[in-house]
Design a protein around this motif. Sequence first.
Motif, PDB file in Angstrom:
ATOM      1  N   CYS A  57       0.836  -1.198   0.000  1.00  0.00           N
ATOM      2  CA  CYS A  57       0.000   0.000   0.000  1.00  0.00           C
ATOM      3  C   CYS A  57       0.874   1.253   0.000  1.00  0.00           C
ATOM      4  O   CYS A  57       1.925   1.290   0.635  1.00  0.00           O
ATOM      5  N   ASP A  59      -0.636   4.211   0.830  1.00  0.00           N
ATOM      6  CA  ASP A  59      -1.331   5.189   1.667  1.00  0.00           C
ATOM      7  C   ASP A  59      -0.375   5.623   2.786  1.00  0.00           C
ATOM      8  O   ASP A  59       0.198   4.772   3.469  1.00  0.00           O
ATOM      9  N   HIS A  62      -0.421   3.852   6.264  1.00  0.00           N
ATOM     10  CA  HIS A  62       0.201   2.542   6.505  1.00  0.00           C
ATOM     11  C   HIS A  62       1.022   2.138   5.303  1.00  0.00           C
ATOM     12  O   HIS A  62       0.848   1.046   4.747  1.00  0.00           O
ATOM     13  N   CYS A  95      -5.313  -3.556  -0.156  1.00  0.00           N
ATOM     14  CA  CYS A  95      -4.787  -3.338   1.192  1.00  0.00           C
ATOM     15  C   CYS A  95      -5.974  -3.416   2.142  1.00  0.00           C
ATOM     16  O   CYS A  95      -6.904  -2.617   2.034  1.00  0.00           O
ATOM     17  N   ALA A  97      -7.149  -2.467   4.844  1.00  0.00           N
ATOM     18  CA  ALA A  97      -7.297  -1.474   5.916  1.00  0.00           C
ATOM     19  C   ALA A  97      -8.288  -0.421   5.419  1.00  0.00           C
ATOM     20  O   ALA A  97      -8.523  -0.307   4.218  1.00  0.00           O
ATOM     21  N   HIS A  99      -9.453   3.116   4.148  1.00  0.00           N
ATOM     22  CA  HIS A  99      -8.812   4.244   3.472  1.00  0.00           C
ATOM     23  C   HIS A  99      -9.840   5.336   3.233  1.00  0.00           C
ATOM     24  O   HIS A  99     -11.003   5.044   2.950  1.00  0.00           O
TER      25      HIS A  99
HETATM   26 ZN   LIG Z   1      -3.557   0.776   2.797  1.00  0.00          ZN
END
Ligand SMILES: [Zn+2]
Length: 273
Positions: A57, A59, A62, A95, A97, A99
Amino acid sequence: MPHTPPRPLDVTDEFPELAGQERPTVRLHPRRGRPAPADSSLGGPLLWPAAEPWPRCDDPAHAGAPMVGVAQLYARDVPGLPAPPGADVCQVLWCPAPHVPDFGPRVLVRWRAAATGPAPDGDLAVPPPVDRATAVDDFIPGPCAVSPERTIDYPAWWELPDELRERIEAWQDGNGWSYVYHLGAAPGTKVGGWPNWIQDPEWPTCPRGHAMDHLLTVASWEYDGESRRTWRPPDLPEEDGDAGLMLGDAGNVYVFTCVTCDDRPTASVLQSS
Ligand SMILES: [Zn+2]
Ligand SMILES: [Zn+2]
Protein backbone atom coordinates in the motif's frame (compact mmCIF):
# COMPACT_ATOMS: atom_id res chain seq x y z
CA MET A 1 -22.61 -25.70 -11.94
CA PRO A 2 -25.07 -23.25 -10.31
CA HIS A 3 -28.05 -22.04 -12.27
CA THR A 4 -29.85 -18.88 -11.25
CA PRO A 5 -33.57 -19.38 -11.93
CA PRO A 6 -35.12 -17.22 -14.65
CA ARG A 7 -36.76 -14.07 -13.31
CA PRO A 8 -40.32 -14.77 -12.13
CA LEU A 9 -41.64 -12.32 -14.73
CA ASP A 10 -40.44 -10.40 -17.76
CA VAL A 11 -39.66 -6.88 -16.54
CA THR A 12 -39.59 -5.51 -20.08
CA ASP A 13 -43.20 -6.60 -20.57
CA GLU A 14 -44.11 -4.41 -17.61
CA PHE A 15 -41.63 -1.60 -18.31
CA PRO A 16 -40.72 -1.52 -22.00
CA GLU A 17 -38.19 1.28 -21.50
CA LEU A 18 -35.91 -1.27 -19.81
CA ALA A 19 -35.61 -3.20 -23.08
CA GLY A 20 -32.13 -2.72 -24.47
CA GLN A 21 -30.71 -1.86 -21.03
CA GLU A 22 -29.83 -5.47 -20.26
CA ARG A 23 -26.15 -6.14 -19.61
CA PRO A 24 -24.55 -9.56 -19.32
CA THR A 25 -22.87 -10.26 -15.98
CA VAL A 26 -20.94 -13.24 -14.66
CA ARG A 27 -21.90 -14.27 -11.14
CA LEU A 28 -18.94 -15.98 -9.47
CA HIS A 29 -20.76 -17.95 -6.75
CA PRO A 30 -17.74 -18.20 -4.39
CA ARG A 31 -17.70 -21.20 -2.11
CA ARG A 32 -15.04 -22.17 0.44
CA GLY A 33 -12.51 -24.43 -1.15
CA ARG A 34 -8.86 -25.04 -1.92
CA PRO A 35 -8.21 -23.27 -5.21
CA ALA A 36 -4.75 -23.54 -6.81
CA PRO A 37 -2.72 -20.86 -8.63
CA ALA A 38 -3.93 -22.34 -11.93
CA ASP A 39 -7.57 -21.73 -10.92
CA SER A 40 -9.90 -18.77 -10.95
CA SER A 41 -10.67 -18.01 -7.32
CA LEU A 42 -11.68 -15.53 -4.68
CA GLY A 43 -9.09 -15.20 -1.90
CA GLY A 44 -7.03 -18.00 -3.43
CA PRO A 45 -3.34 -18.20 -4.36
CA LEU A 46 -2.23 -15.95 -7.21
CA LEU A 47 -0.13 -16.85 -10.23
CA TRP A 48 2.54 -14.36 -9.12
CA PRO A 49 6.23 -14.87 -9.88
CA ALA A 50 8.53 -15.06 -6.87
CA ALA A 51 10.89 -12.61 -8.59
CA GLU A 52 8.22 -9.90 -8.87
CA PRO A 53 7.82 -7.58 -5.86
CA TRP A 54 4.61 -8.19 -3.92
CA PRO A 55 2.36 -5.09 -4.01
CA ARG A 56 2.29 -2.87 -0.97
CA CYS A 57 0.00 0.00 0.00
CA ASP A 58 1.14 3.54 -0.71
CA ASP A 59 -1.33 5.19 1.67
CA PRO A 60 0.74 7.40 4.03
CA ALA A 61 -1.23 6.03 7.01
CA HIS A 62 0.20 2.54 6.50
CA ALA A 63 2.74 2.79 3.75
CA GLY A 64 4.35 -0.53 2.95
CA ALA A 65 1.54 -2.72 4.31
CA PRO A 66 1.36 -5.79 2.05
CA MET A 67 -1.75 -6.21 -0.03
CA VAL A 68 -3.76 -9.45 0.02
CA GLY A 69 -4.97 -11.43 -2.99
CA VAL A 70 -8.70 -10.97 -3.48
CA ALA A 71 -9.55 -12.42 -6.88
CA GLN A 72 -7.90 -14.19 -9.75
CA LEU A 73 -9.91 -14.57 -12.94
CA TYR A 74 -8.83 -16.45 -16.04
CA ALA A 75 -10.47 -15.26 -19.26
CA ARG A 76 -11.22 -18.90 -20.15
CA ASP A 77 -13.56 -19.05 -17.13
CA VAL A 78 -15.15 -15.61 -17.31
CA PRO A 79 -16.83 -14.70 -20.61
CA GLY A 80 -16.36 -11.06 -21.54
CA LEU A 81 -13.51 -10.34 -19.12
CA PRO A 82 -12.17 -6.98 -20.43
CA ALA A 83 -8.53 -8.06 -20.71
CA PRO A 84 -6.07 -5.66 -22.36
CA PRO A 85 -4.32 -6.92 -25.51
CA GLY A 86 -2.21 -10.01 -24.83
CA ALA A 87 -3.47 -10.64 -21.28
CA ASP A 88 -5.83 -13.32 -20.05
CA VAL A 89 -5.55 -13.32 -16.25
CA CYS A 90 -7.00 -10.59 -14.02
CA GLN A 91 -5.55 -10.38 -10.52
CA VAL A 92 -7.20 -8.16 -7.92
CA LEU A 93 -5.42 -7.35 -4.67
CA TRP A 94 -6.20 -4.87 -1.96
CA CYS A 95 -4.79 -3.34 1.19
CA PRO A 96 -7.15 -4.68 3.87
CA ALA A 97 -7.30 -1.47 5.92
CA PRO A 98 -9.76 1.44 5.87
CA HIS A 99 -8.81 4.24 3.47
CA VAL A 100 -10.30 7.68 2.93
CA PRO A 101 -12.76 8.69 1.67
CA ASP A 102 -14.97 5.57 1.81
CA PHE A 103 -13.10 3.58 4.53
CA GLY A 104 -12.74 0.76 2.06
CA PRO A 105 -9.71 -1.26 0.98
CA ARG A 106 -7.19 0.19 -1.51
CA VAL A 107 -7.54 -1.87 -4.70
CA LEU A 108 -4.89 -2.88 -7.23
CA VAL A 109 -5.62 -4.74 -10.48
CA ARG A 110 -2.84 -6.57 -12.35
CA TRP A 111 -3.27 -8.25 -15.73
CA ARG A 112 -1.03 -11.07 -16.96
CA ALA A 113 -0.65 -13.52 -19.79
CA ALA A 114 -0.90 -17.05 -18.42
CA ALA A 115 1.17 -18.44 -21.28
CA THR A 116 4.18 -16.24 -20.53
CA GLY A 117 3.69 -16.04 -16.75
CA PRO A 118 5.22 -18.37 -14.21
CA ALA A 119 4.21 -22.04 -14.31
CA PRO A 120 1.41 -22.68 -11.81
CA ASP A 121 3.64 -25.25 -10.10
CA GLY A 122 6.76 -23.12 -10.53
CA ASP A 123 8.50 -20.51 -8.43
CA LEU A 124 5.58 -18.43 -7.13
CA ALA A 125 5.58 -15.60 -4.60
CA VAL A 126 4.70 -16.34 -0.99
CA PRO A 127 2.57 -13.39 0.16
CA PRO A 128 4.13 -11.48 3.08
CA PRO A 129 2.28 -11.71 6.40
CA VAL A 130 -0.67 -9.36 6.79
CA ASP A 131 0.02 -6.20 8.81
CA ARG A 132 -2.22 -7.03 11.77
CA ALA A 133 -1.81 -3.53 13.21
CA THR A 134 -3.78 -1.96 10.35
CA ALA A 135 -5.71 -4.78 8.68
CA VAL A 136 -9.43 -5.33 9.16
CA ASP A 137 -9.98 -9.09 9.50
CA ASP A 138 -13.32 -8.78 7.70
CA PHE A 139 -11.50 -7.38 4.63
CA ILE A 140 -9.46 -10.57 4.16
CA PRO A 141 -11.27 -13.13 2.00
CA GLY A 142 -11.05 -16.80 2.84
CA PRO A 143 -10.06 -19.05 -0.08
CA CYS A 144 -13.00 -19.80 -2.33
CA ALA A 145 -13.47 -21.70 -5.55
CA VAL A 146 -15.71 -19.91 -8.04
CA SER A 147 -18.41 -21.25 -10.37
CA PRO A 148 -18.90 -18.54 -12.99
CA GLU A 149 -22.41 -18.25 -14.37
CA ARG A 150 -23.56 -15.77 -17.01
CA THR A 151 -26.81 -13.98 -16.21
CA ILE A 152 -28.49 -10.73 -17.25
CA ASP A 153 -28.66 -7.53 -15.22
CA TYR A 154 -31.06 -4.66 -15.49
CA PRO A 155 -29.91 -1.31 -14.11
CA ALA A 156 -29.83 -1.00 -10.34
CA TRP A 157 -32.72 0.86 -8.75
CA TRP A 158 -30.70 4.02 -8.22
CA GLU A 159 -29.80 4.22 -11.94
CA LEU A 160 -33.47 4.53 -12.92
CA PRO A 161 -35.14 7.89 -13.57
CA ASP A 162 -37.46 9.15 -10.80
CA GLU A 163 -40.54 8.81 -12.97
CA LEU A 164 -39.86 5.13 -13.70
CA ARG A 165 -39.09 4.42 -10.05
CA GLU A 166 -42.47 5.87 -9.08
CA ARG A 167 -44.28 3.67 -11.60
CA ILE A 168 -42.37 0.59 -10.46
CA GLU A 169 -43.20 1.37 -6.83
CA ALA A 170 -46.89 1.62 -7.65
CA TRP A 171 -46.73 -1.60 -9.71
CA GLN A 172 -44.93 -3.66 -7.09
CA ASP A 173 -47.16 -2.49 -4.26
CA GLY A 174 -48.73 -5.71 -3.04
CA ASN A 175 -47.65 -7.99 -5.92
CA GLY A 176 -44.94 -9.72 -3.91
CA TRP A 177 -41.94 -8.69 -6.00
CA SER A 178 -39.43 -5.92 -5.48
CA TYR A 179 -37.28 -4.50 -8.28
CA VAL A 180 -34.43 -3.85 -5.83
CA TYR A 181 -34.36 -7.32 -4.29
CA HIS A 182 -35.65 -9.61 -7.02
CA LEU A 183 -35.59 -8.16 -10.53
CA GLY A 184 -32.88 -5.58 -11.25
CA ALA A 185 -29.13 -6.14 -10.98
CA ALA A 186 -27.75 -9.39 -9.53
CA PRO A 187 -26.48 -9.10 -5.95
CA GLY A 188 -23.22 -10.69 -4.83
CA THR A 189 -19.77 -11.11 -6.31
CA LYS A 190 -19.80 -10.72 -10.06
CA VAL A 191 -17.91 -9.51 -13.14
CA GLY A 192 -19.33 -6.91 -15.52
CA GLY A 193 -23.00 -6.03 -15.82
CA TRP A 194 -24.66 -3.26 -13.81
CA PRO A 195 -23.28 -2.55 -10.33
CA ASN A 196 -25.88 -3.40 -7.73
CA TRP A 197 -25.47 0.00 -6.07
CA ILE A 198 -26.53 0.22 -2.44
CA GLN A 199 -26.47 4.04 -2.56
CA ASP A 200 -26.50 6.57 -5.41
CA PRO A 201 -24.36 5.53 -8.40
CA GLU A 202 -20.74 6.69 -8.24
CA TRP A 203 -19.44 5.95 -11.76
CA PRO A 204 -15.78 7.01 -11.94
CA THR A 205 -13.90 8.45 -14.91
CA CYS A 206 -10.36 7.47 -15.84
CA PRO A 207 -7.43 9.93 -15.62
CA ARG A 208 -7.87 10.68 -19.34
CA GLY A 209 -11.54 11.49 -18.86
CA HIS A 210 -13.22 8.34 -20.21
CA ALA A 211 -16.26 6.82 -18.54
CA MET A 212 -15.16 3.62 -16.78
CA ASP A 213 -16.85 0.21 -16.93
CA HIS A 214 -17.79 -2.05 -14.03
CA LEU A 215 -15.11 -4.73 -13.78
CA LEU A 216 -15.94 -6.58 -10.57
CA THR A 217 -18.09 -6.38 -7.46
CA VAL A 218 -16.77 -8.04 -4.32
CA ALA A 219 -19.71 -8.45 -1.96
CA SER A 220 -20.20 -9.14 1.74
CA TRP A 221 -23.14 -11.40 0.91
CA GLU A 222 -24.23 -13.25 -2.21
CA TYR A 223 -27.87 -12.55 -1.31
CA ASP A 224 -29.86 -11.76 1.79
CA GLY A 225 -33.08 -13.13 3.26
CA GLU A 226 -35.17 -11.34 0.64
CA SER A 227 -33.00 -11.42 -2.51
CA ARG A 228 -32.40 -15.16 -2.10
CA ARG A 229 -35.95 -15.73 -3.37
CA THR A 230 -34.82 -15.07 -6.93
CA TRP A 231 -31.00 -15.07 -6.83
CA ARG A 232 -30.09 -18.25 -4.95
CA PRO A 233 -29.37 -21.07 -7.39
CA PRO A 234 -31.35 -24.05 -6.08
CA ASP A 235 -28.55 -26.39 -7.18
CA LEU A 236 -25.96 -24.74 -4.88
CA PRO A 237 -25.42 -26.43 -1.53
CA GLU A 238 -26.65 -24.22 1.30
CA GLU A 239 -23.89 -24.65 3.85
CA ASP A 240 -20.54 -24.40 2.10
CA GLY A 241 -19.83 -20.87 3.29
CA ASP A 242 -18.40 -18.01 1.31
CA ALA A 243 -15.39 -15.72 1.58
CA GLY A 244 -16.40 -14.45 5.03
CA LEU A 245 -16.08 -10.78 4.11
CA MET A 246 -17.86 -7.92 5.86
CA LEU A 247 -17.24 -4.73 3.89
CA GLY A 248 -18.56 -1.83 5.92
CA ASP A 249 -22.14 -2.63 6.97
CA ALA A 250 -22.85 -5.55 4.60
CA GLY A 251 -21.46 -3.46 1.75
CA ASN A 252 -19.93 -4.04 -1.66
CA VAL A 253 -16.60 -3.00 -3.15
CA TYR A 254 -17.13 -2.02 -6.81
CA VAL A 255 -14.05 -2.09 -9.04
CA PHE A 256 -14.02 -0.20 -12.34
CA THR A 257 -11.70 -0.16 -15.31
CA CYS A 258 -11.25 1.93 -18.45
CA VAL A 259 -11.48 -0.29 -21.51
CA THR A 260 -10.53 2.59 -23.82
CA CYS A 261 -7.05 2.89 -22.31
CA ASP A 262 -4.76 -0.05 -23.00
CA ASP A 263 -3.12 0.30 -19.57
CA ARG A 264 -6.56 -0.31 -18.01
CA PRO A 265 -6.61 2.27 -15.19
CA THR A 266 -8.87 1.23 -12.33
CA ALA A 267 -10.91 2.82 -9.55
CA SER A 268 -12.93 1.40 -6.68
CA VAL A 269 -15.78 2.45 -4.40
CA LEU A 270 -17.11 0.91 -1.17
CA GLN A 271 -20.81 1.39 -0.49
CA SER A 272 -22.78 0.01 2.41
CA SER A 273 -26.13 0.57 4.01
ZN1 LIG B 1 -3.56 0.78 2.80
ZN1 LIG C 1 -9.32 5.84 -20.21
